[in-house]
Design a protein around this motif. Structure first.
Motif, PDB file in Angstrom:
ATOM      1  N   ALA A  93      43.078  54.499 -27.517  1.00 45.26           N
ATOM      2  CA  ALA A  93      44.015  54.372 -26.379  1.00 45.26           C
ATOM      3  C   ALA A  93      44.455  52.917 -26.215  1.00 45.26           C
ATOM      4  CB  ALA A  93      43.347  54.861 -25.100  1.00 45.26           C
ATOM      5  N   LEU A  94      43.489  51.995 -26.267  1.00 47.32           N
ATOM      6  CA  LEU A  94      43.821  50.587 -26.028  1.00 47.32           C
ATOM      7  C   LEU A  94      44.650  50.005 -27.171  1.00 47.32           C
ATOM      8  CD1 LEU A  94      40.508  49.238 -24.415  1.00 47.32           C
ATOM      9  CD2 LEU A  94      42.585  50.058 -23.292  1.00 47.32           C
ATOM     10  N   GLN A  95      44.364  50.441 -28.385  1.00 48.79           N
ATOM     11  CA  GLN A  95      45.138  49.927 -29.521  1.00 48.79           C
ATOM     12  C   GLN A  95      46.582  50.419 -29.442  1.00 48.79           C
ATOM     13  OE1 GLN A  95      43.878  47.531 -31.605  1.00 48.79           O
ATOM     14  NE2 GLN A  95      46.067  47.359 -32.052  1.00 48.79           N
ATOM     15  N   LYS A  96      46.751  51.692 -29.106  1.00 48.49           N
ATOM     16  CA  LYS A  96      48.114  52.226 -28.990  1.00 48.49           C
ATOM     17  C   LYS A  96      48.864  51.515 -27.853  1.00 48.49           C
ATOM     18  CE  LYS A  96      50.954  56.218 -29.027  1.00 48.49           C
ATOM     19  NZ  LYS A  96      51.219  57.589 -29.099  1.00 48.49           N
ATOM     20  N   TRP A  97      48.131  51.259 -26.806  1.00 47.51           N
ATOM     21  CA  TRP A  97      48.715  50.553 -25.649  1.00 47.51           C
ATOM     22  C   TRP A  97      49.210  49.165 -26.083  1.00 47.51           C
ATOM     23  CZ3 TRP A  97      46.588  46.180 -23.052  1.00 47.51           C
ATOM     24  CH2 TRP A  97      47.137  45.918 -21.798  1.00 47.51           C
ATOM     25  N   GLU A  98      48.352  48.432 -26.799  1.00 48.98           N
ATOM     26  CA  GLU A  98      48.749  47.097 -27.274  1.00 48.98           C
ATOM     27  C   GLU A  98      49.943  47.165 -28.231  1.00 48.98           C
ATOM     28  OE1 GLU A  98      44.699  44.449 -27.544  1.00 48.98           O
ATOM     29  OE2 GLU A  98      46.374  43.991 -28.830  1.00 48.98           O
ATOM     30  N   ASP A  99      49.864  48.132 -29.184  1.00 47.54           N
ATOM     31  CA  ASP A  99      50.938  48.240 -30.185  1.00 47.54           C
ATOM     32  C   ASP A  99      52.286  48.522 -29.523  1.00 47.54           C
ATOM     33  OD1 ASP A  99      49.036  47.811 -32.089  1.00 47.54           O
ATOM     34  OD2 ASP A  99      48.856  49.917 -32.706  1.00 47.54           O
ATOM     35  N   THR A 100      52.260  49.279 -28.434  1.00 46.12           N
ATOM     36  CA  THR A 100      53.519  49.611 -27.741  1.00 46.12           C
ATOM     37  C   THR A 100      54.074  48.386 -27.011  1.00 46.12           C
ATOM     38  OG1 THR A 100      52.662  51.845 -27.369  1.00 46.12           O
ATOM     39  CG2 THR A 100      54.607  51.191 -26.083  1.00 46.12           C
ATOM     40  N   ILE A 101      53.201  47.658 -26.360  1.00 48.30           N
ATOM     41  CA  ILE A 101      53.692  46.588 -25.478  1.00 48.30           C
ATOM     42  C   ILE A 101      54.009  45.287 -26.221  1.00 48.30           C
ATOM     43  CG2 ILE A 101      53.084  45.160 -23.464  1.00 48.30           C
ATOM     44  CD1 ILE A 101      51.314  47.452 -22.535  1.00 48.30           C
ATOM     45  N   ARG A 102      53.294  45.020 -27.306  1.00 49.56           N
ATOM     46  CA  ARG A 102      53.398  43.696 -27.934  1.00 49.56           C
ATOM     47  C   ARG A 102      54.838  43.292 -28.308  1.00 49.56           C
ATOM     48  NH1 ARG A 102      50.037  39.838 -28.998  1.00 49.56           N
ATOM     49  NH2 ARG A 102      48.185  41.101 -28.708  1.00 49.56           N
ATOM     50  N   PRO A 103      55.634  44.178 -28.933  1.00 48.17           N
ATOM     51  CA  PRO A 103      56.997  43.736 -29.278  1.00 48.17           C
ATOM     52  C   PRO A 103      57.812  43.330 -28.048  1.00 48.17           C
ATOM     53  CG  PRO A 103      56.490  45.878 -30.286  1.00 48.17           C
ATOM     54  CD  PRO A 103      55.355  45.550 -29.387  1.00 48.17           C
ATOM     55  N   TYR A 104      57.509  43.955 -26.926  1.00 53.81           N
ATOM     56  CA  TYR A 104      58.225  43.624 -25.685  1.00 53.81           C
ATOM     57  C   TYR A 104      57.801  42.243 -25.199  1.00 53.81           C
ATOM     58  CZ  TYR A 104      60.128  48.236 -25.644  1.00 53.81           C
ATOM     59  OH  TYR A 104      60.848  49.340 -25.999  1.00 53.81           O
ATOM     60  N   VAL A 105      56.506  42.008 -25.209  1.00 52.40           N
ATOM     61  CA  VAL A 105      56.002  40.711 -24.746  1.00 52.40           C
ATOM     62  C   VAL A 105      56.530  39.593 -25.649  1.00 52.40           C
ATOM     63  CG1 VAL A 105      53.914  39.316 -24.576  1.00 52.40           C
ATOM     64  CG2 VAL A 105      53.987  41.589 -23.542  1.00 52.40           C
ATOM     65  N   ASP A 106      56.543  39.834 -26.968  1.00 54.72           N
ATOM     66  CA  ASP A 106      57.066  38.805 -27.888  1.00 54.72           C
ATOM     67  C   ASP A 106      58.511  38.457 -27.526  1.00 54.72           C
ATOM     68  OD1 ASP A 106      54.676  38.797 -29.181  1.00 54.72           O
ATOM     69  OD2 ASP A 106      55.329  39.971 -30.912  1.00 54.72           O
TER      70      ASP A 106
END
Ligand SMILES: Cc1cc2nc3c(=O)[nH]c(=O)nc-3n(C[C@H](O)[C@H](O)[C@H](O)COP(=O)(O)OP(=O)(O)OC[C@H]3O[C@@H](n4cnc5c(N)ncnc54)[C@H](O)[C@@H]3O)c2cc1C
Length: 418
Positions: A341-354
């Motif tokens: 769950a946490l990995q999918k969460w990170e993978d989804t958000i990271r491009p937005y944060v970048d």
């Protein structure tokens, strides 16, 4: 606060009662967890400053049940002027440019915090004056030592999940991921933000002003139904030394030095006088948080503690709410696999944060040009932008630019489509 049924799900500790912490607690509760919130301050803070709240955060706030308790405070009649100290003014752009190509609301930080607090289920426990001082993980849980500043007592307690929503100077990050200096990137600027008691002298509340000088600027953000909020933003080579200096002479005196020796003029005087009579202000260096991972075992960071994009991006609150909302949903969808769950969460958000961190660095020039050359570039850019904005096609074209489009995306849809 909203009334709800008791949900005796696994216990989660949420550290911090800001926008991230409140939203995370609601999201976890919706997902069947039992959140406990600890907040270092003795009570909830009330003050606010201007904030853009974009589509990405709005769709999340709707699912969290508090979007309808807020409203856009800036109508079409509002105007922001580019001004000088003598009071000469020209039509400016202000934050209205962020309306282009994406849904955005202009409001106060306290609007979001109040709405989220009112939506917080009544069975969520909040402990004020409480901070974590040690966090120890094992495969099946996290043992946290919590210190109560009122009683001076510490207790240890086991949780199935710990969420650090404790802002840019996060204790959870320091205890689990490493010292602050490893993750903080200073942009070389200081800000001071606070609410003004009234409209600017000789102006209406929905009239804002920008005084942008090389190395220092002042913004008054307008609202239709609230007095403007003020932002001083200035360049420094050494934010740490600058903070020390401000501590020694006082923030108010330091600002008068930085914005001197020229006469302040009516508008800057009004703002500086306000500062003389309030303790509700935020003074800090402008920073971004950059981390390779936002979770470690059963500890996860959300919002400014994890990815602060800095105020120049205008995306901190939006991503905090979006990230909090997605966290609960993905945990609910992966009940037996927190790591997944946490990995999918990170993978989804990271491009937005970048993208938004990049935006924060680029937008800095619009907020505060560093030197005369940047001031000229800023003036030229504003001139071009003013012409483009008047073209009705511009909004449609802008909505396809990734940095604009992403501000309106729904993270849940993005996660589901992945
Ligand atoms: C001047 C300014 C303008 C901004 N404009 C915008 C904008 O236009 N749009 C936008 O989206 N964002 C904007 N932001 C950013 C936005 O305010 C933040 O990104 C957002 O509020 C982050 O919320 P947070 O809950 O993650 O952190 P915070 O708001 O910092 O909340 C952290 C909470 O944790 C508590 N805490 C801290 N340490 C501990 C501890 N050890 N134990 C327990 N509790 C602790 C704090 O007291 C606080 O209540 C702006 C920021 C500033 C400063």
């Amino acid at each position: 606060m909203a009334t709800t049924n008791i949900t005796p799900g696994p216990k989660a500790l949420v550290v911090g009662l800001g926008i991230s912490g409140l939203s995370t607690a609601i999201s976890l509760h919706q997902a069947g967890w039992t959140p406990v919130i600890v907040e270092r301050a003795p009570q909830r803070r009330r003050g606010g400053y201007f904030m853009g709240f974009f589509g990405l955060g709005q769709s999340a706030a709707k699912r969290l049940g508090y979007l309808d308790a807020m409203h856009d405070r800036l109508g079409a009649g509002s105007v922001t002027y580019e001004m000088d100290r003598a009071g000469n003014r020209a039509q400016g752009i202000g934050f209205s440019a962020s309306h282009i190509g994406v849904s955005s609301w202009m409001l106060l930080r306290s609007d979001i915090e109040n709405a989220a607090f009112a939506a917080l289920p009544t069975d969520i426990e909040i402990r004020y004056s409480t901070s974590p001082t040690a966090i120890v993980q094992s495969p099946d849980g996290v043992v946290v030592t919590l210190a109560d500043a009122t009683t001076g007592q510490s207790i240890t307690e086991r949780f199935a999940l710990v969420v650090g929503a404790d802002g840019i100077h996060s204790s959870v990050r320091a205890l689990v991921f490493g010292p602050e200096e490893e993750f903080i990137h200073r942009l070389g600027y200081m800000i001071c933000a606070f609410e003004l008691p009234d409209a600017l002298p000789g102006m209406q509340t929905n009239e804002g002003a920008i005084i942008a000088e090389p190395g220092r600027s002042f913004w008054a953000f307008p609202f239709d139904d609230h007095a403007p909020t003020a932002l001083f933003s200035y360049r420094t080579d050494d934010p740490i030394a600058e903070r020390t200096k401000a501590r020694q002479v006082g923030v108010r005196n330091r600002l008068r030095e930085v914005y001197g020796p020229e006469p302040a003029g009516e508008i800057l005087d009004f703002a500086l006088d306000t500062l003389d009579h309030t303790d509700e202000f935020l003074y800090d260096s402008v920073e971004q948080v950059k981390m390779d991972r936002w979770h470690e075992g059963r500890v996860v960071l959300v919002g400014d503690s994890a990815w602060c994009p800095c105020l120049y991006s205008g995306m901190g609150a939006t991503t905090a709410v979006g990230g909090a909302d997605l966290l609960g949903t993905l945990l609910a969808e992966n009940p037996d696999d927190i790591e997944r769950a946490l990995q999918k969460w990170e993978d989804t958000i990271r491009p937005y944060v970048d993208t938004f961190q990049g935006l924060g660095v680029r937008n800095r020039l619009n907020f505060t040009p560093a030197d005369p050359k940047e001031a000229r570039t800023r003036r030229r850019t504003l001139g071009v932008l003013r012409r483009l904005i008047s073209n009705p096609l511009f909004g449609r074209i802008a909505s396809h630019v990734p940095a604009v489009r992403k501000r309106g995306d729904d993270l849940l849809e993005i996660a589901r489509a992945a």
